[in-house]
Design an enzyme around this catalytic site. Structure first.
Site, PDB file in Angstrom:
ATOM      1  N   GLY A 195       0.829  -1.206   0.000  1.00  0.00           N
ATOM      2  CA  GLY A 195       0.000   0.000   0.000  1.00  0.00           C
ATOM      3  C   GLY A 195       0.860   1.251   0.000  1.00  0.00           C
ATOM      4  O   GLY A 195       1.965   1.227  -0.546  1.00  0.00           O
ATOM      5  N   GLU A 196       0.340   2.343   0.548  1.00  0.00           N
ATOM      6  CA  GLU A 196       1.021   3.657   0.587  1.00  0.00           C
ATOM      7  C   GLU A 196       1.102   4.301  -0.800  1.00  0.00           C
ATOM      8  O   GLU A 196       1.580   5.422  -0.925  1.00  0.00           O
ATOM      9  CB  GLU A 196       2.455   3.554   1.135  1.00  0.00           C
ATOM     10  CG  GLU A 196       2.578   3.023   2.534  1.00  0.00           C
ATOM     11  CD  GLU A 196       4.030   2.973   3.007  1.00  0.00           C
ATOM     12  OE1 GLU A 196       4.941   3.455   2.298  1.00  0.00           O
ATOM     13  OE2 GLU A 196       4.249   2.453   4.124  1.00  0.00           O
TER      14      GLU A 196
END
Lengths: 338, 338
Positions: free
Chosen positions: B305-306
């Site tokens: 993610g991120e």
């Protein structure tokens, strides 16, 4: 490669602020880059280059491709003028382009981006005799190594291998078959996009060449000479030079993979410095990469050559190195762990 | 998207100096980018940005993740200080990073890279009631749109969606199940890397939430409110804003894909501006991308993610646009055809 540096990178990945393993293939690549550099973190490649080796092929006379031989020289001129796919992709990733004429039949005009080391004006028809003799294969390999030496001397810290040569997927298929022992039908593909009849002919030509020469994979130079191309020999030399200098090499498609098999046969540790940029749509590429123990970074159904698929992987190599040098550990960042 | 511009790009690809189709997925992407821009060649994105929306999740109390809630705030601080994976990858591709706090339970300190639009200090437990009410979901979506508006106003021409929120793969799985109709077990994964027992619990929690709320995919805002997260709502708003402004959006992993499903349910044409950056290892991502009709560019087994997987695809988007604007045609280059 340096196993201790790789182990340091593996342990460091467990301490960086992310769930362990969550960067997947990027972590594996970073661990390999640390081994290649003999240091953790490995340096982030700042000056990539693509070396496009170009040559012609006598086997084109068998009708294995609908494209005329003069396209090799025309595309070399296109590379020099900046109008080809390799130029657009090199610009995207900030890579230098160097073209090496190791045997373009029609000849090439001098240009700052071009090095000439024309061993012979294209190979002979490999289905009816040796493509070239051993000395010629060695000279082509040396020319590739010299081009790589020039690049590395001038700062290249990541080499992408590229190729141009109308008809060159036929010798590439021969090389993959010779070095992996797989049958012609499994490693021969449509190249630029040939029809079923031409593909059937191409498989037969590869089978005939393998039957005629019985290439011995333990004699890599002899195999290159019998069934290879001048650009394959040149790229094998470039790969060996970079491996010896611990410069990572990003492989492009089927011709690069065929050259990599020759390089690995000549010097098995060289495969430790290879990165598989992408999985070419040409079936021999998957066979070659498996034999080399390499997992491709991209799989976009590309089959152009020139180094295009390898260039697209350059940012991934940079990213893999960069996370090891720039990410904070849990301790440094004051982040709790799961 | 503009079908005529896409058709112009498709025809142009047949005239560029390469075998037709030989750039594979890069050609398809370029054709889509032309449609998004309403122009061929499409502009080459020069100022990409990643928007990382962060929020917390009441469902964490059910034990769906071993990571403590305070990690969300700790990682937001890590983003602001430049120590996270998203920072290293954004730097690699030259992207700006903007973090949006739409509901970090522990609160966040002011920082130039951070925008605060805290709708509530994390959602409620979606397995026992609505995660938030409809007004809160709408406010989070608006906060995402406003963050995107700021970026686009300041020059962003390619948006990557990113997320941070301990526990957020549980609401993401709920959203994917709700919008695609697939069962919980098919769309729920290991997130940060949970064990078999925790995965079984997580699947049960998703099933309970779906049974409790019976979310209606034709009521996207109600679905986001019932089983979503604040960051999913924010990213849906950011995607809708970019689509309305014809700015391409590169999706990251499961949370971005869940937000994209909500955006497409709110405005079906918005999917025409989405690019699937990569295939997350989280199983719901493949389900969501299939429903959106998108093919992922990368498949590196990433699950962080991120915005990390989306950022890695930025050079591919640039390359796809660049070949259409910089490559010569056969006529221009004087290259013969096969």
């Amino acid at each position: 490669p340096d196993a201790a540096a790789s182990e340091t990178a593996r342990r460091r990945h467990l301490r960086l602020t992310k769930p362990p393993g969550s960067l997947g293939g990027l972590e594996e690549l970073g661990i390999r880059l640390a081994g290649m550099a003999g240091a953790c973190p490995p340096p982030v490649p700042g000056r990539p280059a693509v070396l496009v080796a170009a040559g012609d092929h006598g086997v084109l006379g068998r009708g294995v491709s609908p494209w005329p031989q003069e396209v090799t020289a025309e595309m070399v001129r296109n590379f020099c003028r900046g109008g080809a796919a390799v130029n657009a992709l090199a610009a995207t990733v900030g890579a230098r382009v160097l073209v090496l004429d190791v045997g373009v039949a029609a000849g090439t005009e001098p240009h700052p981006l071009l090095r000439k080391a024309r061993v012979r004006p294209g190979t002979a028809d490999l289905s009816r005799g040796a493509a070239m003799d051993r000395r010629e294969a060695a000279r082509a390999a040396l020319a590739g190594a010299e081009a790589a030496e020039e690049l590395v001397r001038e700062g290249t810290d990541l080499l992408v291998t590229g190729d141009m040569g109308i008809g060159n997927t036929t010798p590439a298929a021969c090389l993959v078959a010779a070095f992996t022992g797989r049958p012609a039908a499994e490693v021969t593909g449509r190249g630029t996009g040939i029809d079923d009849a031409t593909l059937a002919l191409k498989v037969r030509v590869v089978e005939e060449a393998l039957a005629l020469h019985g290439p011995n994979p333990e004699d890599p130079l002899g195999t290159l000479a019998a069934v290879g191309g001048l650009e394959h020999a040149a790229l094998a030399g470039a790969i060996l030079y970079c491996a010896a200098r611990r410069v990572p090499v990003v492989l492009d498609g089927i011709s690069s993979c065929a050259a990599a098999l020759a390089a690995a046969a000549l010097s098995p540790p060289s495969s430790g410095y290879m990165v598989a940029g992408h999985l070419s749509a040409e079936p021999g590429a998957a066979v070659a990469l498996k034999a080399l123990g390499l997992k491709p970074l991209l799989d976009l159904g590309m089959r152009l050559g020139e180094g295009t698929g390898g260039l697209l992987a350059v940012p991934l190599v940079r990213a893999a190195a960069r996370v090891l040098s720039e990410m904070a550990t849990f301790e440094e960042a004051g982040v709790s762990e799961g």
